[in-house]
Motif scaffolding. Structure first.
Motif, PDB file in Angstrom:
ATOM      1  N   VAL A   6       0.939  -1.124   0.092  1.00  0.00           N
ATOM      2  CA  VAL A   6       0.071   0.241   0.068  1.00  0.00           C
ATOM      3  C   VAL A   6       0.768   1.222  -0.033  1.00  0.00           C
ATOM      4  CG1 VAL A   6      -1.807   1.290   1.175  1.00  0.00           C
ATOM      5  CG2 VAL A   6      -1.788  -1.329   1.242  1.00  0.00           C
ATOM      6  N   ILE A   7       0.767   1.880  -1.181  1.00  0.00           N
ATOM      7  CA  ILE A   7       1.533   3.105  -1.121  1.00  0.00           C
ATOM      8  C   ILE A   7       0.680   4.381  -1.389  1.00  0.00           C
ATOM      9  CG2 ILE A   7       3.319   1.884  -2.256  1.00  0.00           C
ATOM     10  CD1 ILE A   7       2.404   3.274  -4.995  1.00  0.00           C
ATOM     11  N   PRO A   8       1.322   5.711  -0.996  1.00  0.00           N
ATOM     12  CA  PRO A   8       0.592   6.997  -1.283  1.00  0.00           C
ATOM     13  C   PRO A   8       0.528   6.974  -2.770  1.00  0.00           C
ATOM     14  CG  PRO A   8       2.513   7.269   0.100  1.00  0.00           C
ATOM     15  CD  PRO A   8       2.707   5.747  -0.590  1.00  0.00           C
ATOM     16  N   TYR A   9      -0.692   7.857  -2.941  1.00  0.00           N
ATOM     17  CA  TYR A   9      -1.155   8.154  -4.379  1.00  0.00           C
ATOM     18  C   TYR A   9      -0.015   8.995  -5.153  1.00  0.00           C
ATOM     19  CZ  TYR A   9      -3.957  10.319  -8.039  1.00  0.00           C
ATOM     20  OH  TYR A   9      -4.301  10.871  -9.278  1.00  0.00           O
ATOM     21  N   GLU A  10      -0.034   8.578  -6.292  1.00  0.00           N
ATOM     22  CA  GLU A  10       0.988   9.418  -7.309  1.00  0.00           C
ATOM     23  C   GLU A  10      -0.057   9.500  -8.433  1.00  0.00           C
ATOM     24  OE1 GLU A  10       4.444   7.231  -8.403  1.00  0.00           O
ATOM     25  OE2 GLU A  10       4.945   6.679  -6.083  1.00  0.00           O
ATOM     26  N   PRO A  11       0.098  10.678  -9.289  1.00  0.00           N
ATOM     27  CA  PRO A  11      -0.727  11.099 -10.449  1.00  0.00           C
ATOM     28  C   PRO A  11      -0.757   9.843 -11.403  1.00  0.00           C
ATOM     29  CG  PRO A  11       0.439  12.865  -9.921  1.00  0.00           C
ATOM     30  CD  PRO A  11       1.129  11.872  -8.845  1.00  0.00           C
ATOM     31  N   ARG A  12       0.238   9.117 -11.661  1.00  0.00           N
ATOM     32  CA  ARG A  12       0.046   8.117 -12.502  1.00  0.00           C
ATOM     33  C   ARG A  12      -1.027   7.019 -12.222  1.00  0.00           C
ATOM     34  NH1 ARG A  12       4.629   3.791 -11.459  1.00  0.00           N
ATOM     35  NH2 ARG A  12       5.381   4.127  -9.338  1.00  0.00           N
ATOM     36  N   TYR A  13      -1.345   7.102 -11.032  1.00  0.00           N
ATOM     37  CA  TYR A  13      -2.448   6.110 -10.654  1.00  0.00           C
ATOM     38  C   TYR A  13      -3.858   6.757 -10.844  1.00  0.00           C
ATOM     39  CZ  TYR A  13       1.536   3.304  -8.842  1.00  0.00           C
ATOM     40  OH  TYR A  13       2.667   2.547  -8.707  1.00  0.00           O
ATOM     41  N   GLN A  14      -3.953   7.628 -11.290  1.00  0.00           N
ATOM     42  CA  GLN A  14      -5.276   8.530 -11.514  1.00  0.00           C
ATOM     43  C   GLN A  14      -6.410   7.577 -12.145  1.00  0.00           C
ATOM     44  OE1 GLN A  14      -7.021  10.376 -14.232  1.00  0.00           O
ATOM     45  NE2 GLN A  14      -8.664  10.710 -12.697  1.00  0.00           N
ATOM     46  N   SER A  15      -5.816   6.943 -13.324  1.00  0.00           N
ATOM     47  CA  SER A  15      -6.906   6.197 -14.064  1.00  0.00           C
ATOM     48  C   SER A  15      -7.289   5.014 -13.446  1.00  0.00           C
ATOM     49  CB  SER A  15      -6.155   5.898 -15.437  1.00  0.00           C
ATOM     50  OG  SER A  15      -4.938   4.978 -15.383  1.00  0.00           O
ATOM     51  N   ALA A  16      -6.522   4.347 -12.575  1.00  0.00           N
ATOM     52  CA  ALA A  16      -6.623   3.196 -11.699  1.00  0.00           C
ATOM     53  C   ALA A  16      -7.612   3.621 -10.741  1.00  0.00           C
ATOM     54  CB  ALA A  16      -5.339   2.666 -11.226  1.00  0.00           C
ATOM     55  N   PHE A  17      -7.382   4.792 -10.026  1.00  0.00           N
ATOM     56  CA  PHE A  17      -8.281   5.214  -9.008  1.00  0.00           C
ATOM     57  C   PHE A  17      -9.891   5.371  -9.437  1.00  0.00           C
ATOM     58  CE2 PHE A  17     -10.001   9.044  -6.450  1.00  0.00           C
ATOM     59  CZ  PHE A  17     -10.156   8.708  -5.378  1.00  0.00           C
ATOM     60  N   LYS A  37     -16.186  14.433  -9.862  1.00  0.00           N
ATOM     61  CA  LYS A  37     -15.433  15.454  -9.412  1.00  0.00           C
ATOM     62  C   LYS A  37     -14.180  14.712  -8.725  1.00  0.00           C
ATOM     63  CE  LYS A  37     -18.656  19.218  -8.504  1.00  0.00           C
ATOM     64  NZ  LYS A  37     -19.182  20.101  -7.475  1.00  0.00           N
ATOM     65  N   ALA A  38     -14.468  13.831  -7.802  1.00  0.00           N
ATOM     66  CA  ALA A  38     -13.287  13.010  -7.038  1.00  0.00           C
ATOM     67  C   ALA A  38     -12.608  12.308  -7.977  1.00  0.00           C
ATOM     68  CB  ALA A  38     -14.116  12.536  -5.994  1.00  0.00           C
ATOM     69  N   LEU A  39     -13.134  11.512  -8.689  1.00  0.00           N
ATOM     70  CA  LEU A  39     -12.341  10.720  -9.588  1.00  0.00           C
ATOM     71  C   LEU A  39     -11.900  11.330 -10.904  1.00  0.00           C
ATOM     72  CD1 LEU A  39     -15.008   7.575  -9.542  1.00  0.00           C
ATOM     73  CD2 LEU A  39     -13.081   8.017  -7.944  1.00  0.00           C
ATOM     74  N   ASP A  40     -12.444  12.251 -11.161  1.00  0.00           N
ATOM     75  CA  ASP A  40     -11.512  12.832 -12.523  1.00  0.00           C
ATOM     76  C   ASP A  40     -10.493  13.932 -11.892  1.00  0.00           C
ATOM     77  OD1 ASP A  40     -13.283  11.444 -14.379  1.00  0.00           O
ATOM     78  OD2 ASP A  40     -14.865  13.212 -14.415  1.00  0.00           O
ATOM     79  N   HIS A  41     -10.779  14.433 -10.809  1.00  0.00           N
ATOM     80  CA  HIS A  41      -9.778  15.480 -10.394  1.00  0.00           C
ATOM     81  C   HIS A  41      -9.318  15.315  -8.735  1.00  0.00           C
ATOM     82  CE1 HIS A  41     -11.085  17.561 -13.838  1.00  0.00           C
ATOM     83  NE2 HIS A  41     -12.302  17.501 -13.597  1.00  0.00           N
ATOM     84  N   PRO A  42      -8.572  14.121  -8.553  1.00  0.00           N
ATOM     85  CA  PRO A  42      -8.562  13.953  -7.289  1.00  0.00           C
ATOM     86  C   PRO A  42      -7.364  14.943  -6.495  1.00  0.00           C
ATOM     87  CG  PRO A  42      -7.471  12.268  -8.819  1.00  0.00           C
ATOM     88  CD  PRO A  42      -8.323  13.045  -9.518  1.00  0.00           C
TER      89      PRO A  42
END
Length: 156
Positions: A6-17, A37-42
């Motif tokens: 389990v790692i902190p979020y990085e922008p490269r994971y936005q599509s997976a999120f 809103k949350a999923l497109d712009h975390p």
């Protein structure tokens, strides 16, 4: 569990999120405006407001996500939200690890109570929340139409 991190979020994971959350939401309901809103712009809707997102990697692939969202609420400072685990890896304890990571972060931030909203149709999630110590509270102003249960965890 040795293959899970389990790692902190990085922008490269936005599509997976986004994809992991859309998968469980659209299996039962329609996506709602706060989801988009949350999923497109975390970054804007979660991180910039003082929240955190965690990604679960299974063999280096993103398979689970969970957010700790800062709330503008004197009663509940943070919300556990956007918990999603890919159906192919459910049952491996990934949801528990994500929730414990979020709870640990909230505790580190001095949070006394974590809030969450869910739906009782999601029986495994509700069981998980109860196992972690969340208790049902009276429902008040849900953020989503699909919400039929609100819970809180008092952190000691």
């Amino acid at each position: 569990r040795k293959d899970i991190a389990v790692i902190p979020y990085e922008p490269r994971y936005q599509s997976a999120f986004k994809a992991l959350n859309e998968e469980w939401i659209t299996a039962h309901w329609e996506m709602e405006e706060p989801d988009h809103k949350a999923l497109d712009h975390p970054q804007e809707y979660i991180l910039d407001k003082g929240g955190h997102i965690f990604i679960a990697l299974y063999r280096d692939e993103p398979v689970g996500v969970c957010a700790l969202c800062k709330k503008d609420d004197p009663e509940h400072e943070y919300e556990l939200a956007k918990l999603a685990v890919s159906p192919g890896v459910q049952g491996k304890g990934i949801g528990v690890l994500l929730c414990r990571t979020v709870i640990s972060k909230a505790k580190e931030l001095g949070c006394k109570k974590i809030f969450l909203e869910s739906n009782t149709l999601l029986r495994p999630a509700i069981r998980l929340y109860r196992k972690l110590g969340f208790k049902e509270i009276p429902k008040s102003h849900p953020a989503y139409e699909r919400v039929d249960i609100q819970m809180e965890l008092v952190i000691d």
